[in-house]
Design a protein around this motif. Structure first.
Motif, PDB file in Angstrom:
ATOM      1  N   ARG A  62      15.120  -4.836  -4.494  1.00 55.74           N
ATOM      2  CA  ARG A  62      13.787  -4.310  -4.806  1.00 55.74           C
ATOM      3  C   ARG A  62      13.007  -5.282  -5.689  1.00 55.74           C
ATOM      4  O   ARG A  62      11.820  -5.538  -5.463  1.00 55.74           O
ATOM      5  CB  ARG A  62      13.906  -2.957  -5.516  1.00 55.74           C
ATOM      6  N   ALA A 116       8.167  -1.513  -6.570  1.00 63.25           N
ATOM      7  CA  ALA A 116       8.214  -0.759  -7.828  1.00 63.25           C
ATOM      8  C   ALA A 116       9.346   0.262  -7.778  1.00 63.25           C
ATOM      9  O   ALA A 116       9.626   0.867  -6.742  1.00 63.25           O
ATOM     10  CB  ALA A 116       6.879  -0.064  -8.065  1.00 63.25           C
ATOM     11  N   GLU A 117       9.970   0.447  -8.934  1.00 67.48           N
ATOM     12  CA  GLU A 117      11.042   1.435  -9.035  1.00 67.48           C
ATOM     13  C   GLU A 117      10.471   2.849  -8.893  1.00 67.48           C
ATOM     14  O   GLU A 117       9.362   3.136  -9.341  1.00 67.48           O
ATOM     15  CB  GLU A 117      11.752   1.303 -10.382  1.00 67.48           C
ATOM     16  N   LYS A 148       9.537   4.447  -6.253  1.00 67.44           N
ATOM     17  CA  LYS A 148       8.675   4.726  -5.107  1.00 67.44           C
ATOM     18  C   LYS A 148       9.516   4.808  -3.836  1.00 67.44           C
ATOM     19  O   LYS A 148      10.497   4.089  -3.662  1.00 67.44           O
ATOM     20  CB  LYS A 148       7.612   3.638  -4.957  1.00 67.44           C
ATOM     21  N   ARG A 149       9.085   5.696  -2.946  1.00 66.23           N
ATOM     22  CA  ARG A 149       9.780   5.842  -1.673  1.00 66.23           C
ATOM     23  C   ARG A 149       9.382   4.683  -0.754  1.00 66.23           C
ATOM     24  O   ARG A 149       8.203   4.383  -0.586  1.00 66.23           O
ATOM     25  CB  ARG A 149       9.434   7.179  -1.036  1.00 66.23           C
ATOM     26  N   ARG A 202      -1.233   4.580   4.353  1.00 70.25           N
ATOM     27  CA  ARG A 202      -1.424   4.374   2.921  1.00 70.25           C
ATOM     28  C   ARG A 202      -2.276   5.493   2.327  1.00 70.25           C
ATOM     29  O   ARG A 202      -1.990   6.024   1.243  1.00 70.25           O
ATOM     30  CB  ARG A 202      -2.080   3.010   2.683  1.00 70.25           C
ATOM     31  N   ALA A 222       0.026   6.438  -3.547  1.00 73.01           N
ATOM     32  CA  ALA A 222       0.542   5.287  -4.279  1.00 73.01           C
ATOM     33  C   ALA A 222       2.034   5.380  -4.576  1.00 73.01           C
ATOM     34  O   ALA A 222       2.623   4.414  -5.079  1.00 73.01           O
ATOM     35  CB  ALA A 222      -0.224   5.127  -5.591  1.00 73.01           C
ATOM     36  N   ASP A 223       2.661   6.522  -4.297  1.00 70.55           N
ATOM     37  CA  ASP A 223       4.087   6.634  -4.607  1.00 70.55           C
ATOM     38  C   ASP A 223       4.969   6.204  -3.432  1.00 70.55           C
ATOM     39  O   ASP A 223       6.164   6.502  -3.399  1.00 70.55           O
ATOM     40  CB  ASP A 223       4.433   8.066  -5.019  1.00 70.55           C
ATOM     41  N   HIS A 224       4.375   5.532  -2.447  1.00 69.43           N
ATOM     42  CA  HIS A 224       5.136   4.991  -1.319  1.00 69.43           C
ATOM     43  C   HIS A 224       4.905   3.481  -1.225  1.00 69.43           C
ATOM     44  O   HIS A 224       3.801   3.003  -1.477  1.00 69.43           O
ATOM     45  CB  HIS A 224       4.714   5.628   0.007  1.00 69.43           C
ATOM     46  N   GLU A 225       5.936   2.770  -0.853  1.00 68.03           N
ATOM     47  CA  GLU A 225       5.834   1.339  -0.524  1.00 68.03           C
ATOM     48  C   GLU A 225       6.014   1.190   0.984  1.00 68.03           C
ATOM     49  O   GLU A 225       6.973   1.720   1.564  1.00 68.03           O
ATOM     50  CB  GLU A 225       6.909   0.529  -1.253  1.00 68.03           C
TER      51      GLU A 225
END
Length: 950
Positions: A773, A779-780, A782-783, A809, A814-817
């Protein structure tokens, strides 16, 4: 696929149209009957008959010969009447192999042609490296039936004596033009100066005498290295030719007098005109004589040769045509640019026409005619042109500037001694520049970075220049023709910029790798999203250092090609005896067979994707052996510097002499794909084939074209390869019969699971995932959603990402990569900045380790990811088409461990509620995992190593 459609020929029946119609039918694989209908009766047009037999129809004849008795019978029935009507002179002047085949079809009995090997033998011999025999002063081809048929059939004629030319440099030395390069006749070796002459000749208008340049042969071994004909030596094919421009001046003066008299007779004033000579080279080589155009410039300085000012207003310029042929022009400056200014919304241009006074006329910018004011001044006429800047800003391409005095031919405006102009208008610029022939180009476009200096500081290339665009961070993009790209930060200081890049150590996810071989173009992405090309400052071109720099076995050159387009060229620094077809031929046909007779070494060769990666199950096996303390020699094949294996391994460059020796003499070979076509396993060798995943789509013998009669070449290539495998690694009992049938493999299959997937169930997977990662910049907390589609063999050049990443998106927040992984067989995906492009990340298992949700289609990654137990979504937007064209082993709607969806909106909705989706498919997931990945328990690598190496 054949459609039975007859090609439409435009009215007029022009030669080019008729040839294109036949070529289109052959390209589409239409029946031979349809092709012959488009060809029509023979003998009507000798030029067409010659072109079609040498080109598309000839190729189709060769193909029919290879495809069995039925196709040969059709060939003889359809082509023989056509050949009977073709003029004998046309058939005599065909390339020798085609000439021989046509003769056999006309004169040999049907039974011999259809059921015998007569035609097949000739076609096979013609595909081999050409063998030529000289009798007296004539050359003949060494083809089958030479002792039975007339020698005239085998005589090499103009179509066989193909000139090959290349220009390395064009410079003016002490007022003379010096042209350096090499030229030879393909297939005729040039080993010394004896019986080897060449003369460069400039041919102008028909009635002007040609200009013969003083030409001498020189030693040029690079001609042999780059040749396409194995076994030929062209070391003495180099030449140096010198031109005294006086020979052009007096011929140009004679032509000017004749032209002036003709115009005077029509009551028009004389006008200075350009005289053009095309450059040819005449060969006398060991009894063979031929003439060919001088063409083929080395990239860089040779593409932009300088002109020589002979006297005021007159220039001698070597120039290149659009088809890369060399010409020399004697060029007057009939119109010179003297002033440029931008005043508000007006671009004002001042042009001087030397000589007589002119009062009327127009100007032209590209194809647009403009009003112009003509005024008498001392020594000639001044022309004033005004153009609205707003009109220019709507143009996309640069346009040449012309002046059209009334009653005179149009005159191209030359830049002369004027400094080039770049005028900024908002975020765009108006440029008035000279091209490689000093002709004025006017263009409007977004402000471009212009390099004014390119200097090597050790292994670092430092680019400096001007970029007066709006302030803000910018990245310089280096892009390869394959789609691979790297970015380097631009250090901006007002309007100036500096870029420092180390081509031998580019960053790839924290790992230093060299630029791949090839040409790398430079551009900048504007904040608006527009790709802005980088250009060279024309004033900096004469001093540009284009000499190669060698670092770590690779060579790099900073060039300006196509006049002012900066590129970085990378290539492997290979020994001379390994270069070109000739070097490859010796390695494969001489060196490798000799090495196979030597004793085996207790060493292991590791190959992943032809040497492109340090990854996959092969890597897992290697690292497991190291953990066990196996101190035998470990050899990694590396192609094009793609990676650097850990210390302790022997690195061998792919296709090198050492590569051939390693495969010939190592006891163990571990690979995940096919080995080189020249490799043949020895009796004592052990070849471990891990393959690159359980196939979801049809492969090998199960592909539609593999059952064609006769079998395609790839069928025989695969059969020869598979016979050398000793152990085939299988992921599951389900995969075993699929692999055995697809490859026609009769040897041992080890159902160990895939070693590459051990990391997915490793006790240390959480710590490994954290490091990955960080390397990917995720980012730590995030899904992570990975989109990893497979490739489409019917749409390989499509770089579009089918999943709507913008909608994803927006919906996921914002909590997903978002990660996108393109397939190596597909064009590099065009991934926007809202997602991470991980196509070039070397290890797929690492990506699966950090992935929380997988979105795929028909990729084998579905079987690997099943070991994680994490949810999958299948975006099968072309399921019906893919199933029909390629075929699948898996019934996705019935067996997939997740929803099979056909639209991007459905995929986004599934991702938003992925927990509920996963719960709904839990039972199918368990069944899928039990069927396709029962052995992926973290111990697959140990099973393989125990079985093979213990």
């Amino acid at each position: 696929m054949a459609t039975g459609v007859t090609a439409q020929v435009p009215s007029g029946d022009l030669l080019a149209d008729r040839l294109k119609a036949v070529q289109d039918l052959c390209d589409r694989g239409e029946p031979l009957e349809a092709v012959m209908k488009a060809v029509g009766p023979g003998g009507r047009d000798s030029a067409f008959d010659s072109e079609v037999l040498s080109g598309p129809l000839g190729g189709r004849m060769d193909l029919a010969v290879k495809r069995g008795a039925a196709r040969r019978r059709e060939l003889v029935a359809l082509v023989r009447p056509y050949l009977a009507a073709v003029d004998a002179g046309v058939k005599r002047d065909l390339p020798v192999a085609r000439r021989l085949i046509c003769h056999l079809i006309e004169h040999r009995p049907d039974e011999e042609l259809v059921d015998g090997e007569t035609l097949t033998t000739v076609v096979a011999a013609a595909a081999e490296p050409s063998k030529r025999i000289r009798k007296g002063l004539r050359w003949y081809a060494d083809l089958p039936y030479r002792d039975e048929l007339s020698p005239d059939l085998f005589r090499l004629r103009r179509a066989d004596l193909v000139p090959v030319t290349h220009i390395d440099d064009i410079v003016w030395v002490d007022g003379r033009l010096r042209v350096t390069g090499f030229a030879y006749l393909a297939g005729l070796s040039v080993r010394s100066r004896r019986f080897n002459r060449a003369t460069v000749v400039l041919r102008g208008p028909r009635w002007l005498p040609p200009v013969r340049l003083r030409t001498r042969r020189v030693f040029a071994p690079e001609a042999t290295h780059g040749a396409r004909e194995p076994g030929c030596n062209y070391d003495w094919s180099g030449f140096t030719a010198e031109l005294n421009p006086f020979a052009l001046r007096w011929r140009g003066a004679v032509r000017a007098i004749v032209s002036g008299v003709r115009r005077r007779l029509r009551h028009r004033p004389a006008v200075r005109d350009t005289t053009t000579w095309r450059a040819e080279i005449v060969f006398w080589s060991r009894g063979a004589r031929a003439t060919g155009l001088l063409r083929g410039a080395s990239p860089g300085r040779t593409e932009r040769p300088a002109g020589l000012k002979l006297r005021p207003g007159w220039w001698a310029r070597p120039v290149w045509t659009s088809d890369r042929a060399l010409q020399v022009v004697l060029q007057p400056n009939r119109a010179e640019l003297t002033g440029v200014s931008v005043d508000g919304d007006r671009l004002e241009l001042k042009i001087f026409l030397p000589g007589r006074t002119l009062t009327k006329g127009h100007a032209r910018l590209g194809g647009h005619r403009m009003a112009a004011d003509f005024a008498a001044v001392a020594g000639g006429t001044e022309v004033s042109i005004g153009q609205a800047v707003s009109a220019l800003l709507h143009e996309k391409d640069g346009r040449r500037l012309w002046v059209e005095p009334k009653g005179d031919p149009a005159a191209s405006v030359m830049l002369g001694d004027l400094v080039e102009t770049r005028a900024q208008v908002g975020d765009r610029e108006i440029t008035v520049l000279g091209d490689r022939r000093d002709r004025v180009l006017v263009s409007a476009h977004r402000i471009r970075p212009v390099i004014t200096s390119a200097v090597w500081e050790g292994a670092t290339l430092v680019l400096r220049g001007r970029y007066p665009d709006a302030a803000g961070p910018r990245l310089l993009s280096l892009r390869h023709r394959s789609g691979l790209s790297y970015t380097v930060p631009i250090d901006r200081d007002g309007d100036d910029f500096t870029v420092r890049l180390a081509p031998a150590s580019m960053d790839r996810f924290g790992e230093p790798v060299p630029l791949a071989s090839g040409t790398w173009n430079m551009s900048v992405r504007h904040p608006s999203g527009e790709i802005v090309p980088v250009r060279m400052d024309h004033a900096a071109l004469p001093g540009l250092d284009e000499e190669p720099r060698a670092f770590d076995g690779r060579s790099y050159r900073m060039l300006s090609t196509r006049f002012d387009v900066p590129v970085l060229v990378a290539e492997e620094d290979r020994p001379a005896d390994e270069k070109g077809v000739a070097g490859t031929h010796v390695l494969r046909r001489v060196f490798y067979p000799a090495q196979r007779t030597e004793p085996l070494n207790d060493a292991t060769v590791y190959v992943v994707n032809d040497g492109r990666l340090y990854a996959d199950s092969v890597r897992s096996i290697y690292e497991e052996r190291l953990r066990r303390g196996d101190d035998r020699e470990h050899i990694w094949i590396v192609k094009d510097g793609a990676f650097t294996p850990p210390e302790g391994a022997t690195v061998v460059r792919a296709n090198s002499r050492e590569h051939h020796a390693a495969l010939a003499r190592s006891r163990y070979i571990v690979t995940n794909a096919f080995l080189p076509a020249w490799f043949r396993s020895r009796e004592e060798q052990v070849v471990v084939q891990t393959w690159h995943g359980t196939p979801a789509k049809r492969v090998g013998n199960d592909l539609p074209h593999m059952s064609r009669d006769p079998r395609p070449p790839v069928y025989h290539r695969q059969a020869a390869e598979v016979r050398g495998w000793d152990v085939l690694v299988s992921q599951s009992p389900w995969a075993t019969p699929v692999l055995r049938r697809a490859f026609g493999y009769q040897g041992e299959i080890l159902e160990s699971g895939l070693p590459r997937n051990d990391v997915l169930t490793s006790p240390d997977r959480d710590q490994l995932a954290a490091r990955i990662r960080e390397r990917l910049g995720l980012a730590e907390g995030k899904r992570v959603v990975l989109y990893a589609p497979t490739w489409r063999d019917y749409d390989r050049k499509n770089a579009m990402v089918k999943l709507d990443l913008a909608k994803a998106r927006e919906a996921l927040g914002a909590d997903h990569e978002l990660l996108v992984r393109g397939h190596p067989m597909q064009a590099f995906p065009a991934v926007p900045d809202i997602a991470h492009d991980v196509t070039t990340y070397p290890e797929m298992a690492d990506l699966l380790l950090v992935t929380d949700v997988l979105v795929t289609d028909y990729s084998s990654v579905m079987f690997d990811f099943a070991a994680t137990g994490r949810p999958m979504v299948f975006y099968a937007y072309d399921l019906a088409k893919y199933t029909a064209r390629r075929g699948l082993y898996v019934d996705l709607p019935e067996q997939a461990p997740g929803p099979v969806l056909s639209t991007s909106a459905e995929v986004v909705d599934a991702l938003r509620s992925i927990d509920q989706v996963a719960a709904a498919h839990a039972d199918r997931y368990d069944a899928f995992r039990a069927t396709f990945a029962p052995r992926d328990d973290g111990k697959a690598t140990a099973r393989v190593v125990d079985h093979v190496f213990s």
